[in-house]
Design a protein around this motif. Structure first.
Motif, PDB file in Angstrom:
ATOM      1  N   SER A 189      68.191  85.960  54.665  1.00 62.97           N
ATOM      2  CA  SER A 189      68.669  84.963  55.618  1.00 62.97           C
ATOM      3  C   SER A 189      67.763  83.725  55.608  1.00 62.97           C
ATOM      4  O   SER A 189      66.545  83.825  55.482  1.00 62.97           O
ATOM      5  N   LYS A 190      68.397  82.559  55.744  1.00 58.71           N
ATOM      6  CA  LYS A 190      67.661  81.293  55.784  1.00 58.71           C
ATOM      7  C   LYS A 190      67.726  80.642  57.169  1.00 58.71           C
ATOM      8  O   LYS A 190      67.551  79.436  57.312  1.00 58.71           O
ATOM      9  N   GLU A 191      67.970  81.469  58.183  1.00 56.42           N
ATOM     10  CA  GLU A 191      68.116  80.950  59.536  1.00 56.42           C
ATOM     11  C   GLU A 191      66.788  80.534  60.154  1.00 56.42           C
ATOM     12  O   GLU A 191      66.729  79.684  61.029  1.00 56.42           O
ATOM     13  N   VAL A 192      65.693  81.177  59.721  1.00 61.96           N
ATOM     14  CA  VAL A 192      64.364  80.863  60.264  1.00 61.96           C
ATOM     15  C   VAL A 192      63.469  80.440  59.097  1.00 61.96           C
ATOM     16  O   VAL A 192      63.333  81.188  58.119  1.00 61.96           O
ATOM     17  N   TYR A 193      62.896  79.247  59.210  1.00 59.45           N
ATOM     18  CA  TYR A 193      62.044  78.802  58.104  1.00 59.45           C
ATOM     19  C   TYR A 193      60.992  77.793  58.566  1.00 59.45           C
ATOM     20  O   TYR A 193      61.097  77.181  59.632  1.00 59.45           O
ATOM     21  N   PHE A 194      59.978  77.657  57.722  1.00 55.55           N
ATOM     22  CA  PHE A 194      58.935  76.650  57.894  1.00 55.55           C
ATOM     23  C   PHE A 194      58.955  75.790  56.633  1.00 55.55           C
ATOM     24  O   PHE A 194      58.890  76.318  55.522  1.00 55.55           O
ATOM     25  N   ASN A 195      59.061  74.480  56.819  1.00 55.19           N
ATOM     26  CA  ASN A 195      59.184  73.544  55.697  1.00 55.19           C
ATOM     27  C   ASN A 195      57.963  72.628  55.629  1.00 55.19           C
ATOM     28  O   ASN A 195      57.779  71.770  56.471  1.00 55.19           O
ATOM     29  N   TYR A 196      57.124  72.871  54.617  1.00 52.50           N
ATOM     30  CA  TYR A 196      55.973  72.006  54.344  1.00 52.50           C
ATOM     31  C   TYR A 196      55.395  72.366  52.985  1.00 52.50           C
ATOM     32  O   TYR A 196      55.255  73.550  52.680  1.00 52.50           O
ATOM     33  N   PRO A 197      55.101  71.352  52.166  1.00 50.85           N
ATOM     34  CA  PRO A 197      55.280  69.931  52.432  1.00 50.85           C
ATOM     35  C   PRO A 197      56.754  69.537  52.427  1.00 50.85           C
ATOM     36  O   PRO A 197      57.577  70.227  51.835  1.00 50.85           O
ATOM     37  N   LEU A 198      57.061  68.428  53.107  1.00 49.20           N
ATOM     38  CA  LEU A 198      58.400  67.871  53.047  1.00 49.20           C
ATOM     39  C   LEU A 198      58.584  67.231  51.681  1.00 49.20           C
ATOM     40  O   LEU A 198      57.621  66.963  50.968  1.00 49.20           O
ATOM     41  N   SER A 199      59.843  66.991  51.305  1.00 50.47           N
ATOM     42  CA  SER A 199      60.090  66.354  50.011  1.00 50.47           C
ATOM     43  C   SER A 199      59.411  64.986  49.985  1.00 50.47           C
ATOM     44  O   SER A 199      59.385  64.263  50.984  1.00 50.47           O
ATOM     45  N   LEU A 200      58.851  64.661  48.842  1.00 53.64           N
ATOM     46  CA  LEU A 200      58.059  63.443  48.699  1.00 53.64           C
ATOM     47  C   LEU A 200      58.958  62.278  48.332  1.00 53.64           C
ATOM     48  O   LEU A 200      59.730  62.350  47.370  1.00 53.64           O
TER      49      LEU A 200
END
Length: 248
Positions: A85-96
């Motif tokens: 499942s991709k319902e909970v995630y942490f995104n870092y680094p953001l796209s440059l």
């Protein structure tokens, strides 16, 4: 009947179990943990946990993998049901987001043999100061270096060619009851998806500006890269076996 069997086979493969990675409890130093290695992406990773947090450590010297992470962004997915499942995630680094003028300059340098040597620190100079945490339909931005956030993330370069990523994940951000509410847990490590640019509307249907035959392209910190390789998403999924025996 044949089509039905194919459907069942696809369904079975899609639901097949993930590899299981053991997370040791309360190790004093994550460096003492065992490295696991993903051959396809040349990425090494370690995991440990305590009562409140999971600690994820990533390391690679693969230039393509580093570029994918730093330019396309990195997502750490957390599924308390042990699936994908991709319902909970942490995104870092953001796209440059690279300045178009800088991309043109590096494309020119590549064509004239003037490419800069790869240096991880140039990526770190451009990295975002914010991360994104998303839980189902609720997403929030958070400052990376704030002491008030439960997540803690750090990017570093021990040498110009090595990338290290350390992330502290709170169990409370995966399930409202923390670790006690989690019977199964899987993590996904994925880079952001890159859409293939459309050739429509380009004079003569030619290649995008800055590209060259064979898919090579200059752009972004660290010199040129292969466009086709950058389009391929990194995707690593596994279940965590939380060993709560305190290590001596």
């Amino acid at each position: 009947m044949k089509s039905y069997l194919i459907f069942i086979l696809i369904l079975f493969v899609g639901c097949s179990s993930l590899p299981i990675i053991e997370s040791r409890y309360n190790e004093n130093d994550i460096e003492s943990s065992v490295y696991h290695y993903d051959i396809e992406n040349n990425l090494a990773y370690k995991i440990k946990h305590d009562n409140e947090y999971i600690y994820l450590h990533l390391k690679t010297d693969d230039k393509t993998t580093i570029r994918k992470i730093m330019m396309n962004g990195l997502y750490i997915y957390m599924d308390p049901q042990g699936g994908r499942s991709k319902e909970v995630y942490f995104n870092y680094p953001l796209s440059l987001r690279v300045n178009p003028q800088e991309m043109k300059k590096r494309a020119f340098n590549q064509g004239t043999g003037m490419n800069d040597e790869f240096d991880m620190n140039r990526f770190l100079d451009h990295v975002s100061m914010e991360a994104i945490y998303s839980n189902h339909d609720l997403a929030e931005k958070m400052p990376v270096y704030s002491s008030k956030t439960d997540f803690k993330v750090e990017l570093s370069a021990p040498t110009p060619s090595i990338f290290v990523y350390d992330l502290r994940i709170p169990f409370s951000k995966i399930h409202e009851n923390g670790q006690k509410g989690i019977s199964k847990l899987s993590l996904g490590i994925m880079t952001g998806k890159v859409e293939r640019p459309s050739m429509e509307g380009r004079p003569g249907g030619g290649m995008p500006s800055g590209s060259r035959p064979g898919g090579g392209m200059g752009g972004g910190p660290g010199g040129g890269f292969d466009r086709e390789e950058m389009m391929e998403q990194m995707s690593i999924w596994f279940q965590l076996a939380l060993n709560n025996t305190v290590n001596e």
